[in-house]
Design a protein around this motif. Structure first.
Motif, short mmCIF file in Angstrom:
data_model
loop_
_atom_site.label_atom_id
_atom_site.label_comp_id
_atom_site.label_asym_id
_atom_site.label_seq_id
_atom_site.Cartn_x
_atom_site.Cartn_y
_atom_site.Cartn_z
N LYS A 4 34.51 57.26 45.83
CA LYS A 4 35.23 56.72 46.98
C LYS A 4 35.38 55.22 46.80
O LYS A 4 34.40 54.50 46.61
CB LYS A 4 34.48 57.01 48.29
CG LYS A 4 34.42 58.49 48.65
CD LYS A 4 35.79 59.04 49.00
CE LYS A 4 35.73 60.51 49.40
NZ LYS A 4 37.08 61.06 49.67
N ILE A 5 36.62 54.74 46.87
CA ILE A 5 36.88 53.31 46.70
C ILE A 5 37.84 52.83 47.78
O ILE A 5 38.54 53.62 48.42
CB ILE A 5 37.48 53.02 45.30
CG1 ILE A 5 38.80 53.78 45.12
CG2 ILE A 5 36.48 53.34 44.21
CD1 ILE A 5 39.56 53.41 43.86
N SER A 6 37.89 51.51 47.97
CA SER A 6 38.80 50.92 48.96
C SER A 6 40.13 50.56 48.30
O SER A 6 40.25 50.52 47.07
CB SER A 6 38.17 49.66 49.56
OG SER A 6 38.08 48.64 48.57
N LEU A 10 41.05 49.17 44.45
CA LEU A 10 42.15 49.70 43.63
C LEU A 10 43.06 48.57 43.18
O LEU A 10 43.45 48.50 42.00
CB LEU A 10 42.95 50.73 44.42
CG LEU A 10 44.17 51.32 43.70
CD1 LEU A 10 43.74 52.23 42.56
CD2 LEU A 10 45.08 52.08 44.68
N PHE A 11 43.42 47.67 44.10
CA PHE A 11 44.26 46.51 43.77
C PHE A 11 43.62 45.69 42.66
O PHE A 11 44.28 45.34 41.67
CB PHE A 11 44.44 45.65 45.03
CG PHE A 11 45.03 44.28 44.76
CD1 PHE A 11 46.40 44.11 44.69
CD2 PHE A 11 44.19 43.18 44.59
CE1 PHE A 11 46.94 42.86 44.43
CE2 PHE A 11 44.73 41.93 44.33
CZ PHE A 11 46.11 41.76 44.26
N SER A 12 42.33 45.39 42.79
CA SER A 12 41.63 44.58 41.79
C SER A 12 41.65 45.25 40.43
O SER A 12 41.88 44.60 39.40
CB SER A 12 40.18 44.34 42.23
OG SER A 12 40.13 43.67 43.46
N ALA A 13 41.42 46.57 40.42
CA ALA A 13 41.37 47.30 39.14
C ALA A 13 42.75 47.36 38.49
O ALA A 13 42.87 47.19 37.27
CB ALA A 13 40.83 48.70 39.37
N ARG A 138 33.16 47.88 41.72
CA ARG A 138 32.53 46.76 42.41
C ARG A 138 32.53 45.51 41.55
O ARG A 138 32.76 44.40 42.05
CB ARG A 138 31.09 47.13 42.82
CG ARG A 138 31.00 48.23 43.86
CD ARG A 138 29.59 48.40 44.38
NE ARG A 138 29.48 49.63 45.16
CZ ARG A 138 28.93 50.75 44.72
NH1 ARG A 138 28.42 50.80 43.49
NH2 ARG A 138 28.87 51.82 45.48
N LEU A 139 32.28 45.68 40.25
CA LEU A 139 32.32 44.54 39.33
C LEU A 139 33.72 43.95 39.28
O LEU A 139 33.88 42.71 39.30
CB LEU A 139 31.88 45.00 37.94
CG LEU A 139 31.89 43.92 36.84
CD1 LEU A 139 30.95 42.77 37.20
CD2 LEU A 139 31.50 44.52 35.50
N THR A 140 34.73 44.79 39.25
CA THR A 140 36.12 44.32 39.25
C THR A 140 36.43 43.56 40.53
O THR A 140 37.08 42.51 40.50
CB THR A 140 37.08 45.51 39.09
OG1 THR A 140 36.70 46.28 37.96
CG2 THR A 140 38.51 45.05 38.93
N HIS A 141 35.97 44.12 41.63
CA HIS A 141 36.15 43.53 42.95
C HIS A 141 35.61 42.10 42.97
O HIS A 141 36.25 41.17 43.51
CB HIS A 141 35.42 44.42 43.96
CG HIS A 141 35.64 44.03 45.39
ND1 HIS A 141 35.23 44.80 46.43
CD2 HIS A 141 36.23 42.96 45.94
CE1 HIS A 141 35.54 44.21 47.57
NE2 HIS A 141 36.15 43.10 47.30
N LEU A 146 36.73 35.46 40.37
CA LEU A 146 36.14 34.54 39.40
C LEU A 146 37.08 34.31 38.22
O LEU A 146 37.22 33.19 37.73
CB LEU A 146 34.81 35.11 38.89
CG LEU A 146 33.65 35.13 39.89
CD1 LEU A 146 32.45 35.83 39.28
CD2 LEU A 146 33.27 33.72 40.32
N TRP A 147 37.74 35.39 37.78
CA TRP A 147 38.70 35.29 36.68
C TRP A 147 39.85 34.36 37.07
O TRP A 147 40.26 33.51 36.27
CB TRP A 147 39.22 36.69 36.36
CG TRP A 147 40.05 36.80 35.12
CD1 TRP A 147 41.27 36.25 34.89
CD2 TRP A 147 39.71 37.48 33.92
NE1 TRP A 147 41.73 36.56 33.65
CE2 TRP A 147 40.79 37.33 33.02
CE3 TRP A 147 38.61 38.24 33.52
CZ2 TRP A 147 40.81 37.89 31.76
CZ3 TRP A 147 38.63 38.81 32.26
CH2 TRP A 147 39.71 38.63 31.39
N VAL A 148 40.35 34.53 38.29
CA VAL A 148 41.45 33.67 38.76
C VAL A 148 40.98 32.21 38.83
O VAL A 148 41.72 31.28 38.48
CB VAL A 148 41.96 34.15 40.13
CG1 VAL A 148 42.98 33.16 40.72
CG2 VAL A 148 42.58 35.53 40.01
#
Length: 370
Positions: A4-6, A10-13, A138-141, A146-148
């Protein structure tokens, strides 16, 4: 237990997975100084692609592309295509693994054998997918902001580095008109934008169903802007000729950057950050292959496939090319044309058309029976 994800996860991934390796390369050198314009132009087809993917998913909201393709194309052709998608996801994981092992070899540890670097990367990847893809989400989230931030800092430090940026490299703008860079850059729809086909495996896991299409579309726009800015950076710092010829233009660009006298090898720190992006991308593609396999063989838990798929991806990454130039040629010429194009665009379009044709035939047959 079902993942289950938000919608934001999904946007971040969707932003992070294609961008994670696209950031390394000058992805459409054929367009020369107009490459960034072509990237922005192909944002519209990329958004349409997300509408296509989400439309297919809406017809089968509890399915993934591996399970709804047989329902559309029939058992024989459908299961064959499903198997091809599973192989494709595993192959993409292997390609990304090879990208980042080569990056580490060239930038940080040139004498270390590729197999040691590959094993070192695959151990955390295998463990992460064994524990569940929610942790990678969660890591992507967390990591996307941080990447940006690091991306913004790169621009700031390039501006403060004397004689680093040469914006005259971007001229003349559209010297041969708008058609030429667009025609030369058609592969952009297959990479990086077409890699989002992976998320047809994961739409059914999103809790906020009504936000899926919006999240996917905005992710494409945000990703395209980042890639366009990245390309402007390459051209401005290196020029189109050097950016096209060098193996890792990102690496060469960052080596120009200076942060005071104490930090003259900041590129090594950035490589470590890039490797985290590679870890995330490999994890997602390998999980896509594992999930598809579990669905085909009716396996309830994907974690049992973590070790065998880790071994397969590891071995494949070492065997797909004799050296890095050959790896790049296979990826940018053969893979994008003969693998990405049919799997990311042609088959999904055919699937949606076939779905509507079959439904139309059913409606007409019902009307005749009445």
């Amino acid at each position: 237990m079902k993942t289950k994800i938000s919608a934001y996860q999904l946007f971040s991934a969707i932003v992070f997975v294609p961008y994670g390796s696209a950031v390394l390369f000058f992805i459409n050198p054929e367009a020369k100084q107009d490459a960034w314009i072509a990237i922005l132009f192909y944002l519209l087809p990329a958004v349409i692609l997300q509408i296509l993917y989400t439309s297919l998913w809406q017809k089968y909201p509890d399915d993934t592309i591996v399970t709804y393709i047989p329902k559309i194309f029939g058992r024989v052709i459908g299961y064959l295509l499903s198997l091809i998608y599973i192989i494709f996801f595993a192959y993409e994981a292997a390609r990304v693994l090879r990208d980042f092992t080569e990056l580490i070899a060239i930038a940080v540890m040139p004498k270390l054998p590729l197999i040691i670097t590959s094993v070192a990367l695959m151990i955390p990847v295998g463990y992460s997918v064994f524990k569940g893809i929610e942790n990678v989400y969660r890591l992507t989230h967390i990591f996307l902001p941080l990447w940006v931030f690091f991306f913004i800092m790169e621009w700031i430090f390039l501006f403060t580095t004397p004689h680093a940026l040469h914006f005259h490299h971007l001229k003349p703008v559209l010297e041969n008109g708008i058609i030429t860079p667009i025609k030369e850059s058609w592969k952009l729809i297959t990479f990086p934008y077409g890699e989002s086909i992976l998320f047809t495996m994961l739409f059914s896991s999103v809790i906020e169903v009504s936000k899926i299409r919006k999240a996917a579309a905005f992710a494409m726009i945000f990703q395209g802007i980042l890639v366009a800015l990245n390309t402007i950076m390459f051209i401005s710092v290196l020029g189109t000729d050097f950016a096209s010829e060098t193996l890792f233009p990102l690496l060469q660009t960052l080596r120009v950057m200076k942060i005071g006298e104490a930090f003259d090898r900041v590129d090594i720190l950035i490589v470590l950050i890039m490797v985290v992006g590679g870890f995330i991308k490999i994890s997602f593609f390998m999980y896509g292959a594992m999930l598809g396999t579990a669905q085909l063989v009716k396996l309830k838990d994907t974690k049992y496939l973590a070790i065998p798929f880790s071994i397969v991806v590891l071995i494949t990454s070492l065997l797909i090319a004799k050296n890095y130039p050959q790896h790049i040629f296979i990826g940018q010429v053969l893979t994008l044309t003969y693998i990405h194009l049919p799997l990311a665009i042609i088959i999904p379009i055919a699937a949606l058309l076939l779905y509507y044709i079959k439904n139309l035939i059913k409606k007409r047959s019902r009307t005749r029976m009445k």
